[in-house]
Motif scaffolding. Sequence first.
Motif, PDB file in Angstrom:
ATOM      1  N   UNK A 237      11.582  62.089  29.278  1.00 40.05           N
ATOM      2  CA  UNK A 237      10.547  61.206  28.742  1.00 40.05           C
ATOM      3  C   UNK A 237      10.072  61.711  27.383  1.00 40.05           C
ATOM      4  N   UNK A 238       9.861  63.022  27.270  1.00 34.32           N
ATOM      5  CA  UNK A 238       9.436  63.602  26.001  1.00 34.32           C
ATOM      6  C   UNK A 238      10.511  63.376  24.934  1.00 34.32           C
ATOM      7  N   UNK A 239      11.754  63.608  25.302  1.00 35.92           N
ATOM      8  CA  UNK A 239      12.858  63.422  24.352  1.00 35.92           C
ATOM      9  C   UNK A 239      12.949  61.965  23.896  1.00 35.92           C
ATOM     10  N   UNK A 240      12.746  61.024  24.817  1.00 36.89           N
ATOM     11  CA  UNK A 240      12.812  59.606  24.458  1.00 36.89           C
ATOM     12  C   UNK A 240      11.753  59.259  23.418  1.00 36.89           C
ATOM     13  N   UNK A 243      13.007  60.591  20.047  1.00 35.61           N
ATOM     14  CA  UNK A 243      14.108  59.792  19.522  1.00 35.61           C
ATOM     15  C   UNK A 243      13.640  58.426  19.046  1.00 35.61           C
ATOM     16  N   UNK A 244      12.637  57.858  19.717  1.00 37.70           N
ATOM     17  CA  UNK A 244      12.148  56.537  19.312  1.00 37.70           C
ATOM     18  C   UNK A 244      11.513  56.583  17.924  1.00 37.70           C
ATOM     19  N   UNK A 245      10.857  57.695  17.616  1.00 33.46           N
ATOM     20  CA  UNK A 245      10.233  57.838  16.298  1.00 33.46           C
ATOM     21  C   UNK A 245      11.280  58.122  15.228  1.00 33.46           C
ATOM     22  N   UNK A 246      12.188  59.049  15.498  1.00 30.27           N
ATOM     23  CA  UNK A 246      13.193  59.404  14.495  1.00 30.27           C
ATOM     24  C   UNK A 246      14.194  58.275  14.270  1.00 30.27           C
ATOM     25  N   UNK A 247      14.312  57.364  15.255  1.00 28.47           N
ATOM     26  CA  UNK A 247      15.193  56.205  15.067  1.00 28.47           C
ATOM     27  C   UNK A 247      14.670  55.276  13.978  1.00 28.47           C
ATOM     28  N   UNK A 248      13.395  55.433  13.611  1.00 29.53           N
ATOM     29  CA  UNK A 248      12.783  54.586  12.577  1.00 29.53           C
ATOM     30  C   UNK A 248      13.032  55.141  11.166  1.00 29.53           C
ATOM     31  N   UNK A 249      13.729  56.269  11.098  1.00 27.50           N
ATOM     32  CA  UNK A 249      13.995  56.876   9.795  1.00 27.50           C
ATOM     33  C   UNK A 249      13.299  58.221   9.685  1.00 27.50           C
ATOM     34  N   UNK A 257       6.402  64.245  18.016  1.00 28.64           N
ATOM     35  CA  UNK A 257       5.938  65.014  19.158  1.00 28.64           C
ATOM     36  C   UNK A 257       4.768  64.329  19.849  1.00 28.64           C
ATOM     37  N   UNK A 258       3.929  63.648  19.086  1.00 28.79           N
ATOM     38  CA  UNK A 258       2.815  62.920  19.687  1.00 28.79           C
ATOM     39  C   UNK A 258       3.328  61.798  20.590  1.00 28.79           C
ATOM     40  N   UNK A 259       4.382  61.114  20.147  1.00 30.72           N
ATOM     41  CA  UNK A 259       4.966  60.052  20.981  1.00 30.72           C
ATOM     42  C   UNK A 259       5.638  60.644  22.220  1.00 30.72           C
ATOM     43  N   UNK A 260       6.323  61.777  22.038  1.00 31.65           N
ATOM     44  CA  UNK A 260       6.913  62.453  23.187  1.00 31.65           C
ATOM     45  C   UNK A 260       5.863  62.874  24.189  1.00 31.65           C
TER      46      UNK A 260
END
Length: 287
Positions: A237-240, A243-249, A257-260
């Motif tokens: 869940x943390x990794x997802x 990845x969701x943030x870094x997928x935006x560029x 890390x806050x989203x994780x």
Amino acid sequence: MNPQSDPRSFIENARRGGYAVGAYNMHNEETTEALLWAAEQADSPIFMQVGRAIIPHMGVARAFEMTRRIAERSNAKYVIHLDHGSWDEVLEAIRLGFTSVMYDGAHLPFEENIETTRKIVEIAHAFGIPVEAELGKIPDADETVNWEDYYTDVEEARRFVAETGIDYLAISVGIVHGVVPGLQQQPISIQRIREIKAATGIPLVLHGASGLTDREVQEAKAAGVHKFNADTDLRHAFRAGLESVFAQGDRQLEEAMAEGRARMVDATIEKMRQYGCAGKAAPARAA
């Protein structure tokens, strides 16, 4: 300052209430916060677990200091627990102020496991600290094994508990460490849990709980498991979130890390509800 709670009360309340308490691994400050925030929001007791991943990364002392610093600022009912500790790590944990330890001598010959575990119990109990130990072997999720060679033997469990004086026994009943996406995991043996519980009479622990179905969790609780160790689902869940943030560029690491952390909070609360410990923090008493 919010001190650690009494781990025995966590387990005893779970035994009386027919639920289980979760033990989860932290890996850095953000994952530590995620676990504690989840405990606060779910009103759940929690074992904050210094595990085998974080110890090589920062050592037992630094992991404990990080966890205690963050936990003391929280309102959570928590215990800092050493997972799969060696002899030296258990002694270090006792000196540092852990209130719950697991000594892992499962890799040793049976007689030597009894002897060393009994000595650990004598030392830990002198400081009022309960001891968890393991009997049986738990493979990694991608291993192919003959399960009869891995299950905890019922008669060995009876003797092990009687001769060591441990408080909780971690058992092997078909569980694995980790989760491999797409790989079908075999069902755990609820009957073996019942047999070990009848033979030993003490609360049981299941590691590798990330791979269990909800039905298995509920049946295991009814059979005598009152502590589940889970890590993989929460790490994923943390990794997802990362990845969701870094997928935006190109984004700031702190944002990722806050989203994780946010996603790990949600995943941990889900575990607490599944184990039945959500809403059960109030009965715990401070040590």
